[in-house]
Design a protein around this motif. Structure first.
Motif, PDB file in Angstrom:
ATOM      1  N   THR A   1      14.902  47.043   5.202  1.00 19.59           N
ATOM      2  CA  THR A   1      15.851  46.518   6.932  1.00 19.59           C
ATOM      3  C   THR A   1      15.533  46.119   7.917  1.00 19.59           C
ATOM      4  OG1 THR A   1      15.755  48.341   7.371  1.00 19.59           O
ATOM      5  CG2 THR A   1      17.822  48.019   6.079  1.00 19.59           C
ATOM      6  N   GLY A   2      15.725  45.317   9.568  1.00 16.69           N
ATOM      7  CA  GLY A   2      15.200  45.260  10.055  1.00 16.69           C
ATOM      8  C   GLY A   2      15.081  43.738  10.490  1.00 16.69           C
ATOM      9  N   LYS A   3      14.715  43.367  11.332  1.00 16.23           N
ATOM     10  CA  LYS A   3      14.302  42.036  11.620  1.00 16.23           C
ATOM     11  C   LYS A   3      12.719  42.085  11.362  1.00 16.23           C
ATOM     12  CE  LYS A   3      17.588  40.616  15.463  1.00 16.23           C
ATOM     13  NZ  LYS A   3      17.311  40.466  16.345  1.00 16.23           N
ATOM     14  N   GLY A   4      12.360  40.599  10.882  1.00 16.48           N
ATOM     15  CA  GLY A   4      10.958  40.782  10.146  1.00 16.48           C
ATOM     16  C   GLY A   4      10.296  41.752   9.137  1.00 16.48           C
ATOM     17  N   ALA A   5      11.676  42.284   8.490  1.00 16.75           N
ATOM     18  CA  ALA A   5      11.209  42.873   7.541  1.00 16.75           C
ATOM     19  C   ALA A   5      10.293  41.595   6.414  1.00 16.75           C
ATOM     20  CB  ALA A   5      11.885  43.618   7.589  1.00 16.75           C
ATOM     21  N   PRO A   6       9.606  42.637   5.104  1.00 14.52           N
ATOM     22  CA  PRO A   6       9.356  41.603   4.320  1.00 14.52           C
ATOM     23  C   PRO A   6      10.240  40.985   2.977  1.00 14.52           C
ATOM     24  CG  PRO A   6       8.440  43.975   4.069  1.00 14.52           C
ATOM     25  CD  PRO A   6       9.257  43.663   5.156  1.00 14.52           C
ATOM     26  N   GLY A   7       9.789  40.262   2.625  1.00 11.37           N
ATOM     27  CA  GLY A   7      11.034  40.227   1.470  1.00 11.37           C
ATOM     28  C   GLY A   7      11.685  40.544   0.487  1.00 11.37           C
ATOM     29  N   PRO A   8      12.283  40.590  -0.057  1.00 15.36           N
ATOM     30  CA  PRO A   8      12.777  41.715  -1.395  1.00 15.36           C
ATOM     31  C   PRO A   8      11.509  41.870  -2.535  1.00 15.36           C
ATOM     32  CG  PRO A   8      14.016  39.863  -1.504  1.00 15.36           C
ATOM     33  CD  PRO A   8      13.449  39.553  -0.590  1.00 15.36           C
ATOM     34  N   VAL A   9      11.764  43.234  -3.205  1.00 17.41           N
ATOM     35  CA  VAL A   9      11.060  43.464  -3.899  1.00 17.41           C
ATOM     36  C   VAL A   9      11.992  44.302  -4.931  1.00 17.41           C
ATOM     37  CG1 VAL A   9       9.705  45.636  -4.866  1.00 17.41           C
ATOM     38  CG2 VAL A   9       9.624  44.515  -2.847  1.00 17.41           C
ATOM     39  N   ARG A  10      11.164  43.422  -6.398  1.00 20.76           N
ATOM     40  CA  ARG A  10      12.500  43.626  -7.705  1.00 20.76           C
ATOM     41  C   ARG A  10      11.780  43.349  -8.690  1.00 20.76           C
ATOM     42  NH1 ARG A  10      16.925  40.230  -6.262  1.00 20.76           N
ATOM     43  NH2 ARG A  10      16.275  38.953  -4.587  1.00 20.76           N
ATOM     44  N   ALA A  11      12.180  43.934  -9.830  1.00 21.74           N
ATOM     45  CA  ALA A  11      11.263  43.557 -11.221  1.00 21.74           C
ATOM     46  C   ALA A  11      12.024  42.795 -11.540  1.00 21.74           C
ATOM     47  CB  ALA A  11      12.595  44.746 -12.801  1.00 21.74           C
ATOM     48  N   GLU A  12      10.987  41.200 -11.758  1.00 20.08           N
ATOM     49  CA  GLU A  12      11.068  40.239 -12.258  1.00 20.08           C
ATOM     50  C   GLU A  12      10.268  39.967 -13.073  1.00 20.08           C
ATOM     51  OE1 GLU A  12      12.815  37.240 -13.060  1.00 20.08           O
ATOM     52  OE2 GLU A  12      12.996  37.780 -10.745  1.00 20.08           O
ATOM     53  N   PHE A  13      11.300  39.353 -14.425  1.00 19.40           N
ATOM     54  CA  PHE A  13      10.124  39.398 -15.603  1.00 19.40           C
ATOM     55  C   PHE A  13      10.172  37.441 -15.766  1.00 19.40           C
ATOM     56  CE2 PHE A  13      11.716  43.486 -16.094  1.00 19.40           C
ATOM     57  CZ  PHE A  13      10.428  44.191 -16.334  1.00 19.40           C
ATOM     58  N   VAL A  14      11.267  36.583 -15.063  1.00 24.63           N
ATOM     59  CA  VAL A  14      12.070  35.462 -15.739  1.00 24.63           C
ATOM     60  C   VAL A  14      10.699  34.181 -14.898  1.00 24.63           C
ATOM     61  CG1 VAL A  14      13.787  33.731 -15.847  1.00 24.63           C
ATOM     62  CG2 VAL A  14      14.152  35.704 -16.472  1.00 24.63           C
ATOM     63  N   THR A  15      11.142  34.535 -13.352  1.00 23.98           N
ATOM     64  CA  THR A  15       9.596  33.403 -12.421  1.00 23.98           C
ATOM     65  C   THR A  15       8.903  34.361 -11.571  1.00 23.98           C
ATOM     66  OG1 THR A  15      11.431  34.210 -11.093  1.00 23.98           O
ATOM     67  CG2 THR A  15      12.288  32.275 -12.278  1.00 23.98           C
ATOM     68  N   GLY A  16       8.159  34.131 -11.115  1.00 24.43           N
ATOM     69  CA  GLY A  16       7.584  34.747 -10.281  1.00 24.43           C
ATOM     70  C   GLY A  16       5.847  35.136 -11.055  1.00 24.43           C
ATOM     71  N   LYS A  17       5.445  36.213 -10.820  1.00 16.32           N
ATOM     72  CA  LYS A  17       4.191  36.513 -11.776  1.00 16.32           C
ATOM     73  C   LYS A  17       4.227  36.622 -12.897  1.00 16.32           C
ATOM     74  CE  LYS A  17       1.873  39.501  -9.365  1.00 16.32           C
ATOM     75  NZ  LYS A  17       0.779  41.167  -9.210  1.00 16.32           N
ATOM     76  N   ALA A  18       5.623  37.738 -13.502  1.00 19.93           N
ATOM     77  CA  ALA A  18       6.227  37.510 -14.819  1.00 19.93           C
ATOM     78  C   ALA A  18       5.635  36.341 -15.757  1.00 19.93           C
ATOM     79  CB  ALA A  18       6.699  38.458 -15.137  1.00 19.93           C
ATOM     80  N   GLY A  19       6.281  35.108 -14.947  1.00 18.81           N
ATOM     81  CA  GLY A  19       6.784  34.049 -15.625  1.00 18.81           C
ATOM     82  C   GLY A  19       5.759  33.301 -15.647  1.00 18.81           C
ATOM     83  N   TYR A  20       4.581  33.548 -14.918  1.00 21.54           N
ATOM     84  CA  TYR A  20       3.258  32.774 -14.984  1.00 21.54           C
ATOM     85  C   TYR A  20       2.359  33.266 -16.075  1.00 21.54           C
ATOM     86  CZ  TYR A  20      -1.199  30.105 -13.457  1.00 21.54           C
ATOM     87  OH  TYR A  20      -1.971  29.499 -13.541  1.00 21.54           O
ATOM     88  N   ARG A  21       2.273  34.376 -16.072  1.00 20.77           N
ATOM     89  CA  ARG A  21       1.629  35.049 -17.137  1.00 20.77           C
ATOM     90  C   ARG A  21       2.318  34.830 -18.060  1.00 20.77           C
ATOM     91  NH1 ARG A  21      -0.901  40.824 -15.480  1.00 20.77           N
ATOM     92  NH2 ARG A  21      -2.152  40.229 -16.679  1.00 20.77           N
ATOM     93  N   ARG A  22       3.316  34.288 -18.745  1.00 20.13           N
ATOM     94  CA  ARG A  22       4.028  33.863 -19.481  1.00 20.13           C
ATOM     95  C   ARG A  22       3.868  33.029 -20.146  1.00 20.13           C
ATOM     96  NH1 ARG A  22       9.223  34.139 -18.424  1.00 20.13           N
ATOM     97  NH2 ARG A  22       9.085  32.255 -18.188  1.00 20.13           N
ATOM     98  N   GLU A  23       3.618  31.675 -18.926  1.00 20.33           N
ATOM     99  CA  GLU A  23       3.540  30.698 -19.716  1.00 20.33           C
ATOM    100  C   GLU A  23       1.602  30.254 -19.887  1.00 20.33           C
ATOM    101  OE1 GLU A  23       5.600  27.676 -17.080  1.00 20.33           O
ATOM    102  OE2 GLU A  23       7.366  28.808 -17.835  1.00 20.33           O
ATOM    103  N   HIS A  24       0.791  31.306 -18.819  1.00 22.83           N
ATOM    104  CA  HIS A  24      -0.656  30.699 -18.177  1.00 22.83           C
ATOM    105  C   HIS A  24      -1.629  32.092 -19.258  1.00 22.83           C
ATOM    106  CE1 HIS A  24       1.193  26.637 -17.020  1.00 22.83           C
ATOM    107  NE2 HIS A  24       1.774  27.518 -15.731  1.00 22.83           N
ATOM    108  N   GLY A  25      -0.659  33.125 -19.332  1.00 20.04           N
ATOM    109  CA  GLY A  25      -1.714  34.196 -19.565  1.00 20.04           C
ATOM    110  C   GLY A  25      -2.685  33.782 -20.241  1.00 20.04           C
ATOM    111  N   GLY A  26      -3.759  35.208 -20.281  1.00 19.38           N
ATOM    112  CA  GLY A  26      -5.066  34.937 -21.010  1.00 19.38           C
ATOM    113  C   GLY A  26      -5.262  35.617 -22.075  1.00 19.38           C
ATOM    114  N   GLY A  27      -3.934  35.752 -23.216  1.00 12.47           N
ATOM    115  CA  GLY A  27      -4.178  36.417 -23.911  1.00 12.47           C
ATOM    116  C   GLY A  27      -4.335  37.724 -24.278  1.00 12.47           C
TER     117      GLY A  27
END
Length: 269
Positions: free
Chosen positions: A62-88
């Motif tokens: 909370t509060g002004k200037g706080a970092p963005g949200p943290v969530r369990a994300e498997f569709v977009t972001g890091k997980a999505g990238y690794r799903r499409e371009h991961g190193g097997g």
């Protein structure tokens, strides 16, 4: 994960586009205050919110200037990238689990699942993964993330191989029979003496909410008593190993390593 000695003031809230009813029910389940619809930047009485918005459930400082949200994300972001371009199976975690040594679909227990990123990688490589996360707050994020992944055409087949379990993994391990899992994976939270290790917002929020895993030696011992082929422990690259047996081998990356405790050879077929 064990609760921190001085837990933050935590509450549940939602945005105008969030699921207010689900958020209220979650607050009741977790016995946390429900603040209704608001903007996290306007909150002063609570440090962190379990926040429902149009993208799902997240942890939001909370509060002004706080970092963005943290969530369990498997569709977009890091997980999505690794799903499409991961190193097997060339990825370090895949090597540590032993996926280059067998063609069989391994049953992996991720006993300290966190936000489920490592479990998702293993599931994307064909493993059946049972996930445990004993922090009720992080468990709620995982449950939400997996539900959203199940609705996405690309991630649904992977999330279908991920089964989130209730309760504490160490209780399950102590009651399970030998061979209940092919591989057990541990990524315990340890006290960090290096301040640079806290730069990632995910780690900052995690430590604020869940604290450290002080029972890692007991968790390792319980895992070694159950696993069929090996136990894998993820550690910061320069950190001491978990107290207990000496690892059979280590696989090192730039910032982390995997301590592998081999029990018997993986099946080749």
């Amino acid at each position: 994960m064990l609760p921190p000695e001085s837990p933050p003031d935590l509450a549940v809230a939602c945005s105008a586009l969030g699921d207010s009813l689900a958020a209220k029910l979650l607050a009741e389940k977790l016995e946390l205050p429900f603040l209704g619809t608001l903007r996290p930047r306007d909150v002063r009485d609570y440090d962190v919110l379990l926040f429902s918005d149009d993208s799902g459930l997240c942890l939001q400082v909370t509060g002004k200037g706080a970092p963005g949200p943290v969530r369990a994300e498997f569709v977009t972001g890091k997980a999505g990238y690794r799903r499409e371009h991961g190193g097997g199976t060339g990825q370090l975690i895949a090597k540590a689990v032993g996926l280059q040594k067998t063609r069989q679909s391994l049953h992996v227990v991720d006993a300290t699942a966190g936000l489920g990123q490592d479990a998702f990688v293993l599931a994307s490589l064909g493993c059946r993964v049972k996930l445990f996360e004993r922090s009720p707050v992080i468990h709620a994020l995982l449950e939400d993330g997996l539900a959203r992944a199940a609705l996405n055409e690309q991630s649904a087949p992977i999330s279908a191989r991920m089964a989130l379990q209730p309760g504490n993994s160490i209780d399950w391990l102590r009651q399970a029979d030998k061979g209940a899992a092919d591989v057990i994976y541990l990524d315990p939270m340890f006290p960090h003496r290096d301040k640079a290790a806290l730069v990632k917002k995910e780690m900052q929020v995690f430590r604020t909410v869940v604290g450290d895993d002080d029972d890692s030696p007991a968790l390792l011992a319980a895992a070694l008593a159950i696993a069929t082929y090996r136990v894998v422990v993820k550690r910061p690259r320069k950190a001491e190993p978990v107290s207990g047996p000496v690892p059979t081998t280590r696989i090192e990356g730039k910032s982390s390593r995997y301590d592998v405790y081999s029990i018997k050879a993986l099946p080749s077929g």
